[in-house]
Write a protein that holds these residues in place. Sequence first.
Motif, short mmCIF file in Angstrom:
data_model
loop_
_atom_site.label_atom_id
_atom_site.label_comp_id
_atom_site.label_asym_id
_atom_site.label_seq_id
_atom_site.Cartn_x
_atom_site.Cartn_y
_atom_site.Cartn_z
N ASN A 83 39.25 13.10 78.62
CA ASN A 83 38.86 11.82 79.20
C ASN A 83 38.80 10.71 78.15
OD1 ASN A 83 38.73 12.55 81.92
ND2 ASN A 83 36.69 13.40 81.66
N ILE A 118 42.68 9.77 77.14
CA ILE A 118 43.47 9.04 78.14
C ILE A 118 43.53 7.55 77.82
CG2 ILE A 118 41.66 8.56 79.84
CD1 ILE A 118 45.20 9.73 80.70
N ASN A 166 51.90 10.77 79.20
CA ASN A 166 51.13 11.44 80.25
C ASN A 166 50.35 12.63 79.70
OD1 ASN A 166 52.18 9.68 82.19
ND2 ASN A 166 53.98 10.97 82.48
N LYS A 225 44.00 9.58 85.92
CA LYS A 225 45.33 9.49 85.31
C LYS A 225 45.80 10.83 84.75
CE LYS A 225 44.80 4.64 84.17
NZ LYS A 225 44.56 3.67 83.11
N VAL A 226 44.90 11.80 84.71
CA VAL A 226 45.23 13.14 84.20
C VAL A 226 45.71 13.99 85.37
CG1 VAL A 226 44.32 15.22 83.09
CG2 VAL A 226 43.51 12.95 82.36
#
Length: 139
Positions: free
Chosen positions: A22, A25, A31, A48-49
């Motif tokens: 976290n 990111i 990615n 976004k993960v």
Amino acid sequence: MIQIIAGTKGNGKTKFLLDKVNSEIKSVHGNIVYLDKNTKHMYELNNKVRLINVCDYGLENADEFLGFISGIISQDHDLEQMYLDSFLKIANLENADISATLDKLAAIGEKYQITFVLSVSTDVENLPENMRQHVIVSP
């Protein structure tokens, strides 16, 4: 590149892994994929993960696991980091020699410029000698 979070079960490895992903990111340009044995931590991860429940895919051995990893990489050329929670379980390496699999994973990481962060439920002294230098946390 491989980074290892080692320690016996219940020592806070997953919490550290979640905190790390976290925070990362915010600074990565590519990615991030998070592999786990279930979807229990879905709401603890930044949206976004990409979370993948490895157990949904019926992998039976470490070679199939490495093929699975290669498949993920082949579909995402912007992949920068992969987090592997419960590595021994998802790679089907519980009570097995993990040396060859770790070496292959390291080679894949070097070839495709991907950082693998592994949560491994074992003490540091049980890791292969050449992988002990990659331990970043041992709670």
